[in-house]
Design a protein around this motif. Structure first.
Motif, PDB file in Angstrom:
ATOM      1  N   PRO A 157       0.826  -1.213   0.000  1.00 50.28           N
ATOM      2  CA  PRO A 157       0.000   0.000   0.000  1.00 50.28           C
ATOM      3  C   PRO A 157       0.857   1.259   0.000  1.00 50.28           C
ATOM      4  CG  PRO A 157      -0.015  -1.027   2.157  1.00 50.28           C
ATOM      5  CD  PRO A 157       0.742  -1.954   1.250  1.00 50.28           C
ATOM      6  N   SER A 158       0.351   2.281  -0.631  1.00 52.05           N
ATOM      7  CA  SER A 158       1.056   3.556  -0.638  1.00 52.05           C
ATOM      8  C   SER A 158       0.773   4.274   0.684  1.00 52.05           C
ATOM      9  CB  SER A 158       0.584   4.406  -1.815  1.00 52.05           C
ATOM     10  OG  SER A 158      -0.693   4.922  -1.553  1.00 52.05           O
ATOM     11  N   PRO A 159       1.510   5.340   0.965  1.00 50.26           N
ATOM     12  CA  PRO A 159       1.234   6.078   2.199  1.00 50.26           C
ATOM     13  C   PRO A 159      -0.134   6.752   2.194  1.00 50.26           C
ATOM     14  CG  PRO A 159       3.241   6.912   1.120  1.00 50.26           C
ATOM     15  CD  PRO A 159       2.688   5.826   0.282  1.00 50.26           C
ATOM     16  N   TYR A 160      -0.768   6.834   1.052  1.00 55.22           N
ATOM     17  CA  TYR A 160      -2.076   7.456   0.964  1.00 55.22           C
ATOM     18  C   TYR A 160      -3.210   6.440   1.025  1.00 55.22           C
ATOM     19  CZ  TYR A 160       0.483  11.604  -0.313  1.00 55.22           C
ATOM     20  OH  TYR A 160       1.338  12.661  -0.312  1.00 55.22           O
ATOM     21  N   GLN A 161      -2.898   5.208   1.411  1.00 54.98           N
ATOM     22  CA  GLN A 161      -3.908   4.177   1.571  1.00 54.98           C
ATOM     23  C   GLN A 161      -3.881   3.653   3.000  1.00 54.98           C
ATOM     24  OE1 GLN A 161      -2.699   1.340  -1.373  1.00 54.98           O
ATOM     25  NE2 GLN A 161      -4.334   1.972  -2.768  1.00 54.98           N
ATOM     26  N   ASP A 162      -5.072   3.361   3.499  1.00 51.43           N
ATOM     27  CA  ASP A 162      -5.170   2.728   4.807  1.00 51.43           C
ATOM     28  C   ASP A 162      -4.656   1.305   4.660  1.00 51.43           C
ATOM     29  OD1 ASP A 162      -5.763   1.905   7.326  1.00 51.43           O
ATOM     30  OD2 ASP A 162      -7.950   2.085   7.122  1.00 51.43           O
ATOM     31  N   ARG A 163      -3.754   0.899   5.525  1.00 51.51           N
ATOM     32  CA  ARG A 163      -3.107  -0.406   5.374  1.00 51.51           C
ATOM     33  C   ARG A 163      -4.051  -1.569   5.656  1.00 51.51           C
ATOM     34  NH1 ARG A 163       2.169   0.211   4.326  1.00 51.51           N
ATOM     35  NH2 ARG A 163       3.132   2.152   4.944  1.00 51.51           N
ATOM     36  N   ARG A 164      -5.113  -1.340   6.384  1.00 49.94           N
ATOM     37  CA  ARG A 164      -6.052  -2.436   6.677  1.00 49.94           C
ATOM     38  C   ARG A 164      -7.138  -2.559   5.622  1.00 49.94           C
ATOM     39  NH1 ARG A 164      -8.606  -1.019  11.792  1.00 49.94           N
ATOM     40  NH2 ARG A 164      -7.925   1.057  11.258  1.00 49.94           N
ATOM     41  N   THR A 165      -7.672  -1.446   5.137  1.00 50.74           N
ATOM     42  CA  THR A 165      -8.815  -1.495   4.221  1.00 50.74           C
ATOM     43  C   THR A 165      -8.449  -1.146   2.775  1.00 50.74           C
ATOM     44  OG1 THR A 165      -9.374   0.804   4.642  1.00 50.74           O
ATOM     45  CG2 THR A 165     -10.398  -0.858   6.067  1.00 50.74           C
ATOM     46  N   TRP A 166      -7.265  -0.651   2.528  1.00 47.22           N
ATOM     47  CA  TRP A 166      -6.779  -0.239   1.221  1.00 47.22           C
ATOM     48  C   TRP A 166      -7.582   0.929   0.658  1.00 47.22           C
ATOM     49  CZ3 TRP A 166      -2.799  -2.768  -1.732  1.00 47.22           C
ATOM     50  CH2 TRP A 166      -2.202  -3.819  -1.048  1.00 47.22           C
ATOM     51  N   LYS A 167      -8.344   1.631   1.493  1.00 45.25           N
ATOM     52  CA  LYS A 167      -9.082   2.806   1.053  1.00 45.25           C
ATOM     53  C   LYS A 167      -8.186   4.034   1.135  1.00 45.25           C
ATOM     54  CE  LYS A 167     -13.623   1.157   2.366  1.00 45.25           C
ATOM     55  NZ  LYS A 167     -14.815   1.417   3.181  1.00 45.25           N
ATOM     56  N   MET A 168      -8.593   5.097   0.427  1.00 48.73           N
ATOM     57  CA  MET A 168      -7.806   6.322   0.458  1.00 48.73           C
ATOM     58  C   MET A 168      -7.910   6.986   1.823  1.00 48.73           C
ATOM     59  SD  MET A 168      -8.368   8.103  -3.250  1.00 48.73           S
ATOM     60  CE  MET A 168     -10.140   8.016  -3.271  1.00 48.73           C
ATOM     61  N   THR A 169      -6.820   7.559   2.240  1.00 46.20           N
ATOM     62  CA  THR A 169      -6.796   8.252   3.523  1.00 46.20           C
ATOM     63  C   THR A 169      -7.416   9.638   3.363  1.00 46.20           C
ATOM     64  OG1 THR A 169      -4.617   9.161   3.070  1.00 46.20           O
ATOM     65  CG2 THR A 169      -4.687   7.051   4.237  1.00 46.20           C
ATOM     66  N   PRO A 170      -7.782  10.284   4.457  1.00 45.19           N
ATOM     67  CA  PRO A 170      -8.312  11.654   4.357  1.00 45.19           C
ATOM     68  C   PRO A 170      -7.354  12.618   3.664  1.00 45.19           C
ATOM     69  CG  PRO A 170      -8.761  10.757   6.519  1.00 45.19           C
ATOM     70  CD  PRO A 170      -7.889   9.758   5.819  1.00 45.19           C
ATOM     71  N   ALA A 171      -6.049  12.415   3.824  1.00 48.99           N
ATOM     72  CA  ALA A 171      -5.085  13.289   3.144  1.00 48.99           C
ATOM     73  C   ALA A 171      -5.192  13.143   1.629  1.00 48.99           C
ATOM     74  CB  ALA A 171      -3.666  12.949   3.607  1.00 48.99           C
ATOM     75  N   MET A 172      -5.356  11.924   1.160  1.00 46.41           N
ATOM     76  CA  MET A 172      -5.486  11.700  -0.278  1.00 46.41           C
ATOM     77  C   MET A 172      -6.803  12.268  -0.799  1.00 46.41           C
ATOM     78  SD  MET A 172      -4.016  10.548  -2.871  1.00 46.41           S
ATOM     79  CE  MET A 172      -4.223   9.843  -4.474  1.00 46.41           C
ATOM     80  N   LEU A 173      -7.861  12.122  -0.044  1.00 44.91           N
ATOM     81  CA  LEU A 173      -9.141  12.693  -0.449  1.00 44.91           C
ATOM     82  C   LEU A 173      -9.061  14.216  -0.541  1.00 44.91           C
ATOM     83  CD1 LEU A 173     -11.550  10.460   1.639  1.00 44.91           C
ATOM     84  CD2 LEU A 173     -11.202  10.403  -0.833  1.00 44.91           C
ATOM     85  N   ARG A 174      -8.377  14.844   0.420  1.00 42.49           N
ATOM     86  CA  ARG A 174      -8.192  16.303   0.383  1.00 42.49           C
ATOM     87  C   ARG A 174      -7.354  16.723  -0.818  1.00 42.49           C
ATOM     88  NH1 ARG A 174      -7.269  15.644   5.837  1.00 42.49           N
ATOM     89  NH2 ARG A 174      -5.042  15.819   5.505  1.00 42.49           N
ATOM     90  N   ALA A 175      -6.338  15.929  -1.163  1.00 40.52           N
ATOM     91  CA  ALA A 175      -5.466  16.274  -2.286  1.00 40.52           C
ATOM     92  C   ALA A 175      -6.211  16.152  -3.618  1.00 40.52           C
ATOM     93  CB  ALA A 175      -4.236  15.369  -2.282  1.00 40.52           C
ATOM     94  N   ARG A 176      -7.166  15.242  -3.708  1.00 37.16           N
ATOM     95  CA  ARG A 176      -7.889  15.030  -4.960  1.00 37.16           C
ATOM     96  C   ARG A 176      -9.095  15.942  -5.120  1.00 37.16           C
ATOM     97  NH1 ARG A 176      -8.471   8.818  -6.420  1.00 37.16           N
ATOM     98  NH2 ARG A 176      -9.748   9.857  -7.947  1.00 37.16           N
ATOM     99  N   ARG A 177      -9.583  16.541  -4.025  1.00 40.05           N
ATOM    100  CA  ARG A 177     -10.804  17.343  -4.070  1.00 40.05           C
ATOM    101  C   ARG A 177     -10.749  18.492  -5.082  1.00 40.05           C
ATOM    102  NH1 ARG A 177     -11.774  18.678   1.380  1.00 40.05           N
ATOM    103  NH2 ARG A 177     -12.524  16.554   1.580  1.00 40.05           N
ATOM    104  N   PRO A 178      -9.654  19.255  -5.222  1.00 38.99           N
ATOM    105  CA  PRO A 178      -9.657  20.364  -6.181  1.00 38.99           C
ATOM    106  C   PRO A 178      -9.812  19.919  -7.640  1.00 38.99           C
ATOM    107  CG  PRO A 178      -7.778  20.554  -4.707  1.00 38.99           C
ATOM    108  CD  PRO A 178      -8.421  19.250  -4.424  1.00 38.99           C
ATOM    109  N   PHE A 179      -9.471  18.688  -7.937  1.00 44.86           N
ATOM    110  CA  PHE A 179      -9.511  18.209  -9.316  1.00 44.86           C
ATOM    111  C   PHE A 179     -10.818  17.506  -9.663  1.00 44.86           C
ATOM    112  CE2 PHE A 179      -5.103  18.168  -7.862  1.00 44.86           C
ATOM    113  CZ  PHE A 179      -4.554  19.057  -8.769  1.00 44.86           C
ATOM    114  N   LEU A 180     -11.703  17.327  -8.684  1.00 46.72           N
ATOM    115  CA  LEU A 180     -12.923  16.559  -8.907  1.00 46.72           C
ATOM    116  C   LEU A 180     -13.813  17.201  -9.970  1.00 46.72           C
ATOM    117  CD1 LEU A 180     -14.721  14.183  -8.078  1.00 46.72           C
ATOM    118  CD2 LEU A 180     -15.774  15.708  -6.406  1.00 46.72           C
ATOM    119  N   LYS A 181     -14.046  18.499  -9.884  1.00 46.56           N
ATOM    120  CA  LYS A 181     -14.929  19.170 -10.845  1.00 46.56           C
ATOM    121  C   LYS A 181     -14.370  19.097 -12.267  1.00 46.56           C
ATOM    122  CE  LYS A 181     -16.967  22.322  -7.514  1.00 46.56           C
ATOM    123  NZ  LYS A 181     -17.088  23.708  -7.073  1.00 46.56           N
ATOM    124  N   LYS A 182     -13.072  19.327 -12.408  1.00 48.03           N
ATOM    125  CA  LYS A 182     -12.461  19.271 -13.734  1.00 48.03           C
ATOM    126  C   LYS A 182     -12.503  17.847 -14.296  1.00 48.03           C
ATOM    127  CE  LYS A 182      -9.329  23.139 -13.052  1.00 48.03           C
ATOM    128  NZ  LYS A 182      -7.930  23.556 -12.932  1.00 48.03           N
TER     129      LYS A 182
END
Length: 87
Positions: free
Chosen positions: A5-30
């Motif tokens: 898993p990358s540092p932006y994934q939860d090691r137990r669930t493999w879901k994106m961490t809150p930091a990764m979600l925050r980093a992707r939020r500005p690009f969602l609309k585009k």
């Protein structure tokens, strides 16, 4: 290894961490706008092609000769025989 898993994934669930979600939020609309544009172009091409192919009237001016009843009965009999052979 590939499945580490990358540092932006939860090691137990493999879901994106809150930091990764925050980093992707500005690009969602585009990204959504780009997806809609690509889907629109693709759908437009398919719709245009379908409409173009439905206008196929190449043989509309060729007259269909009349068929007599005996020949029509013969063709129906042959069709029914072929249908029974397939079943």
């Amino acid at each position: 290894m590939v499945f580490e898993p990358s540092p932006y994934q939860d090691r137990r669930t493999w879901k994106m961490t809150p930091a990764m979600l925050r980093a992707r939020r500005p690009f969602l609309k585009k990204n959504v706008a780009g997806l809609l544009v690509l889907l629109g172009v693709t759908g437009g091409i398919y719709a245009y092609t379908y409409r173009f192919l439905q206008k196929d009237n190449d043989f509309v001016d060729v007259p269909i000769p009349p068929i007599d009843e005996k020949e029509l009965a013969q063709l129906r009999r042959e069709y029914e025989e072929q249908k029974q052979r397939r079943a």
